[in-house]
Design a protein around this motif. Sequence first.
Motif, PDB file in Angstrom:
ATOM      1  N   LYS A  99     -99.302 -51.182 -83.818  1.00  0.00           N
ATOM      2  CA  LYS A  99     -99.138 -52.571 -84.267  1.00  0.00           C
ATOM      3  C   LYS A  99     -98.968 -53.507 -83.071  1.00  0.00           C
ATOM      4  N   GLN A 100     -98.205 -53.072 -82.065  1.00  0.00           N
ATOM      5  CA  GLN A 100     -98.023 -53.887 -80.862  1.00  0.00           C
ATOM      6  C   GLN A 100     -99.340 -54.051 -80.104  1.00  0.00           C
ATOM      7  N   ALA A 101    -100.099 -52.957 -80.011  1.00  0.00           N
ATOM      8  CA  ALA A 101    -101.378 -53.006 -79.294  1.00  0.00           C
ATOM      9  C   ALA A 101    -102.333 -53.984 -79.972  1.00  0.00           C
ATOM     10  N   ARG A 102    -102.345 -53.994 -81.290  1.00  0.00           N
ATOM     11  CA  ARG A 102    -103.198 -54.945 -82.013  1.00  0.00           C
ATOM     12  C   ARG A 102    -102.810 -56.378 -81.682  1.00  0.00           C
ATOM     13  N   SER A 103    -101.523 -56.639 -81.665  1.00  0.00           N
ATOM     14  CA  SER A 103    -101.057 -57.988 -81.368  1.00  0.00           C
ATOM     15  C   SER A 103    -101.497 -58.418 -79.969  1.00  0.00           C
ATOM     16  N   LEU A 104    -101.362 -57.522 -78.999  1.00  0.00           N
ATOM     17  CA  LEU A 104    -101.779 -57.846 -77.629  1.00  0.00           C
ATOM     18  C   LEU A 104    -103.286 -58.107 -77.551  1.00  0.00           C
ATOM     19  N   LEU A 105    -104.067 -57.299 -78.228  1.00  0.00           N
ATOM     20  CA  LEU A 105    -105.516 -57.479 -78.200  1.00  0.00           C
ATOM     21  C   LEU A 105    -105.926 -58.795 -78.852  1.00  0.00           C
ATOM     22  N   PHE A 106    -105.284 -59.140 -79.936  1.00  0.00           N
ATOM     23  CA  PHE A 106    -105.601 -60.408 -80.595  1.00  0.00           C
ATOM     24  C   PHE A 106    -105.235 -61.596 -79.705  1.00  0.00           C
ATOM     25  N   GLN A 107    -104.259 -61.395 -78.816  1.00  0.00           N
ATOM     26  CA  GLN A 107    -103.870 -62.459 -77.882  1.00  0.00           C
ATOM     27  C   GLN A 107    -104.737 -62.487 -76.625  1.00  0.00           C
ATOM     28  N   GLY A 108    -105.674 -61.530 -76.524  1.00  0.00           N
ATOM     29  CA  GLY A 108    -106.511 -61.460 -75.331  1.00  0.00           C
ATOM     30  C   GLY A 108    -105.856 -60.756 -74.165  1.00  0.00           C
ATOM     31  N   LYS A 109    -104.772 -60.048 -74.412  1.00  0.00           N
ATOM     32  CA  LYS A 109    -104.076 -59.310 -73.350  1.00  0.00           C
ATOM     33  C   LYS A 109    -104.586 -57.873 -73.323  1.00  0.00           C
ATOM     34  N   TYR A 110    -105.818 -57.738 -72.855  1.00  0.00           N
ATOM     35  CA  TYR A 110    -106.515 -56.459 -72.964  1.00  0.00           C
ATOM     36  C   TYR A 110    -105.924 -55.390 -72.059  1.00  0.00           C
ATOM     37  N   LYS A 111    -105.605 -55.759 -70.839  1.00  0.00           N
ATOM     38  CA  LYS A 111    -105.026 -54.791 -69.901  1.00  0.00           C
ATOM     39  C   LYS A 111    -103.674 -54.288 -70.403  1.00  0.00           C
ATOM     40  N   GLU A 112    -102.846 -55.204 -70.885  1.00  0.00           N
ATOM     41  CA  GLU A 112    -101.536 -54.806 -71.404  1.00  0.00           C
ATOM     42  C   GLU A 112    -101.677 -53.864 -72.600  1.00  0.00           C
ATOM     43  N   ALA A 113    -102.647 -54.169 -73.480  1.00  0.00           N
ATOM     44  CA  ALA A 113    -102.881 -53.305 -74.634  1.00  0.00           C
ATOM     45  C   ALA A 113    -103.372 -51.935 -74.197  1.00  0.00           C
ATOM     46  N   ASN A 114    -104.265 -51.908 -73.223  1.00  0.00           N
ATOM     47  CA  ASN A 114    -104.800 -50.641 -72.705  1.00  0.00           C
ATOM     48  C   ASN A 114    -103.675 -49.784 -72.130  1.00  0.00           C
ATOM     49  N   ASP A 115    -102.769 -50.426 -71.366  1.00  0.00           N
ATOM     50  CA  ASP A 115    -101.650 -49.697 -70.776  1.00  0.00           C
ATOM     51  C   ASP A 115    -100.699 -49.181 -71.849  1.00  0.00           C
ATOM     52  N   LEU A 116    -100.451 -49.982 -72.872  1.00  0.00           N
ATOM     53  CA  LEU A 116     -99.573 -49.561 -73.964  1.00  0.00           C
ATOM     54  C   LEU A 116    -100.153 -48.339 -74.671  1.00  0.00           C
ATOM     55  N   VAL A 117    -101.443 -48.374 -74.924  1.00  0.00           N
ATOM     56  CA  VAL A 117    -102.110 -47.233 -75.558  1.00  0.00           C
ATOM     57  C   VAL A 117    -101.952 -45.985 -74.696  1.00  0.00           C
ATOM     58  N   ALA A 118    -102.184 -46.135 -73.399  1.00  0.00           N
ATOM     59  CA  ALA A 118    -102.099 -44.987 -72.490  1.00  0.00           C
ATOM     60  C   ALA A 118    -100.683 -44.423 -72.404  1.00  0.00           C
ATOM     61  N   ASP A 119     -99.691 -45.311 -72.369  1.00  0.00           N
ATOM     62  CA  ASP A 119     -98.318 -44.881 -72.126  1.00  0.00           C
ATOM     63  C   ASP A 119     -97.574 -44.450 -73.389  1.00  0.00           C
ATOM     64  N   MET A 120     -97.814 -45.134 -74.504  1.00  0.00           N
ATOM     65  CA  MET A 120     -96.969 -44.941 -75.674  1.00  0.00           C
ATOM     66  C   MET A 120     -97.676 -44.340 -76.896  1.00  0.00           C
ATOM     67  N   ASP A 551    -110.182 -52.222 -77.836  1.00  0.00           N
ATOM     68  CA  ASP A 551    -110.660 -53.488 -78.389  1.00  0.00           C
ATOM     69  C   ASP A 551    -110.308 -53.515 -79.872  1.00  0.00           C
ATOM     70  N   MET A 552    -110.399 -54.676 -80.466  1.00  0.00           N
ATOM     71  CA  MET A 552    -110.298 -54.818 -81.923  1.00  0.00           C
ATOM     72  C   MET A 552    -111.697 -55.124 -82.460  1.00  0.00           C
ATOM     73  N   GLY A 553    -112.240 -54.172 -83.247  1.00  0.00           N
ATOM     74  CA  GLY A 553    -113.549 -54.379 -83.842  1.00  0.00           C
ATOM     75  C   GLY A 553    -114.719 -54.037 -82.947  1.00  0.00           C
ATOM     76  N   PRO A 554    -114.662 -52.923 -82.187  1.00  0.00           N
ATOM     77  CA  PRO A 554    -115.845 -52.523 -81.430  1.00  0.00           C
ATOM     78  C   PRO A 554    -117.002 -52.231 -82.387  1.00  0.00           C
ATOM     79  N   SER A 555    -118.203 -52.471 -81.895  1.00  0.00           N
ATOM     80  CA  SER A 555    -119.377 -52.470 -82.761  1.00  0.00           C
ATOM     81  C   SER A 555    -119.598 -51.144 -83.475  1.00  0.00           C
ATOM     82  N   MET A 556    -119.408 -50.035 -82.778  1.00  0.00           N
ATOM     83  CA  MET A 556    -119.673 -48.741 -83.417  1.00  0.00           C
ATOM     84  C   MET A 556    -118.750 -48.508 -84.604  1.00  0.00           C
ATOM     85  N   ASP A 557    -117.474 -48.876 -84.479  1.00  0.00           N
ATOM     86  CA  ASP A 557    -116.545 -48.745 -85.599  1.00  0.00           C
ATOM     87  C   ASP A 557    -117.069 -49.450 -86.839  1.00  0.00           C
ATOM     88  N   LEU A 558    -117.524 -50.676 -86.648  1.00  0.00           N
ATOM     89  CA  LEU A 558    -117.992 -51.469 -87.791  1.00  0.00           C
ATOM     90  C   LEU A 558    -119.225 -50.830 -88.423  1.00  0.00           C
TER      91      LEU A 558
END
Length: 803
Positions: A99-120, A551-558
């Motif tokens: 949920k936190q990663a989604r919020s960061l991605l929607f805010q355009g904080k891609y690096k922070e979201a990537n790090d959160l995914v990797a760490d947590m 990312d949120m909504g990468p093309s292959m997922d859709l």
Amino acid sequence: MQINLTDNYPYNMINIKKLIAIILLGIGISSVSFAQKEQKLWFDEPAENWNGALPIGNGRLGAMIFGNPVNERLQLNEETIWAKQGDVEEKQGTYKYVKQARSLLFQGKYKEANDLVADMILNKRMPSGTNTYQELGDLNLTFFGIDKVANYKRELSLDSALVNVTFRSNKVNYKRTYFSSAADKTLVARFTANKKKAISCEFVLTREELNNVISADKETSGEDATFMPSGRGAIVLEDDEIIMYEHIENESGVKFEARLQILHKGGAVKVIGNKLRAIGCDELELRLVCGTDYRGDNPTELSLKNQRMTKNKTYNQLLNAHVKDYQALFNRVDLDLGSNELVYLPTNQRLNAHKRGAFDPALLSLYFQYGRYLLISTSRPGSLPSNLQGIWCEGLSPIWNSDYHININIQMNNWPTGVTNLSECHEPFLQFVSRLRERGRISAKENYNARGFCAHHTTDAWHMTTLFGKPQYGMWPFGAAWASTHYWEDYLFTGNKTMLEELGYDVMKEASLFVLDFMVKHPKTGKYVTGPSMSPENSYFDEQGNTVSVDMGPSMDLQIAWHLFNTTIEASKVLNKDLKFRNTLLKRLEQMEKVKIGLDGRIMEWSQEFPEAYPGHRHISHLYGLYPSNQFNWKDTPEFLEASKKVLKERLKHGGGHTGWSRAWMINFYARLFDAEKVFENINLLLSKSTLPNLLDNHPPFQIDGNFGGTAGMAEMLLQSHVGVIHLLPALPKKLKNGSVKGLVARGGFEVNMEWQEGQLVSTTIISKRGGICNLRYLDIYKTFEMTKGEEITLSKTLQKIK
């Protein structure tokens, strides 16, 4: 041993034609017409290494045959022999961080979201070399009385699934025949000569970790003897009348027991040290069986049961049952793309000639049928599906664990099943996907607080679905969603409503439930998107220049969501059930974000037009809708076909297609685009750059999906049926202007035979396996026929009925 190349080529008719082929090749002539129907890989020398050996298999038990006259090696595999060092468990409650990663991605904080995914979120434990497929071992044979060798030939006959090795030494003609029988669950090797008492050899069964610690201290002779390896990562040898040695080391892997029976005429068989020795035999026959505890069996009891199946059967009975069983599948399809004298060259020389630009159409049809041979040999009802190496892997620590990668590789392994008339070979994969659900439900709940089930990029024999690894390959929960679409594909080709009703629909529904729950509304657009997720296994640069994957909504997922929802809806209609759920999926399809075309005219890979970190990446995930899905097609979405062309052009410009399976995917893409010359170009590149001397795919190293993807792509250039119309010769290259094919299958259960001359259809015969409406297309000619079950119609080039 010395192989005399001069003596190897006596001036008989066959070798005169081979000499002509060499001369023609040398002066650049390669268009002489010559009819050659034999479907064989053959070589005039033994394999120097594993990449030249010839594979045999019965879906479960396989071997690589090297063919050395003096020091023969059979590298052995059994599909369920896996090491298991433990499970990769789910992290508890990671959905909170999702949920936190989604919020960061929607805010355009891609690096922070990537790090959160990797760490947590991601479990960092990569199970490399832990839960891995492993070889059974090696059967090494040393033959006596053989030195100077002439007239050597090693061949794999695709039409009978036999490997034969023939040669002459010291005025004796020798023949060795190998096959792995699905009918009798036995791998057979037979050694004969045209002189009495000419066969003497010593052999030992070894496994890498044991360093030949097995020993024996008694001798025996008689009509037969038995050798037995057994263990969890270990070997046991047994002569069942004399002694048994046990050596069990690894208690966490699959326990196995293999029995090697030795039958002989004349001479004697003795146990000497850690080896068996055959002395002065007229004939020698080996029969290998194997049992494991993977499916809950007692390995000893299962191996004994398998051995008893053949106890009273002669060699010819085993051989005839094997050929009959195999040909019932293989003989369904025949492909003739033309031929010339190059067929008289050994297969490795033909491949080398192809790399130098020689035109060898029969090599293409051989490659196509080799893919079907490999599929029959690795994937039979009741077996596991083909893994990254099929059933053939060397050693105890193969690359990528020789496991199941489900972000394209295992799916590609099954692409040829329907269209090349081998739907039975699809069944192991369908059963395997269903078994992902137990652990996949835990992955869905713990990682995403979602219903249904999911699986990530990799699984193994224990159906692991865990979210682990690094963001650029691990943060992708769509493996099960993609795999679940195969149930609908199976139904379209076979009409097997029972499979759909008893298994397929429930799996598809559970996969759809997960995707429904994994989606969230984008706060800016109000459209449903997926995430955090990524585009396997690629990355992009964010606005700050950071390399990011999630990312949120990468093309292959859709595209996978679109495909899964639509196929689940269609299955619901066929079964006349679940109207409420069907309407839920229809509504979500309307609410989903759509796949976008960027300002540069290409289909976008991510939600934004991010710069690509790897513009020549091997995965072309955002063209999933072109192939294997039917979302992008000339009839409904021509603008996406044009955008797909641009994606491929850019990928190739930057070195894309550099792995075998990626190049094979290119063939299928261009077939769907009706670009016949690009199809031909990529077939040639697959053979030139990504094919080993034994025609196995080279990732590198060996990875079998390229063979299967290549076979599927060649079928796709001849027949397409993904938009409700059977399209004949949609992408036929100019070079393949004359040919015929029999037995390809179109969706709807229509078997198709075609002949063409000078690039034009001459005639086609359609056989309806289950009755129904047959919509046909050739060029811009469209015809519709209503056919009954079993009906056969023959049509002219204008699709007019001939009879």
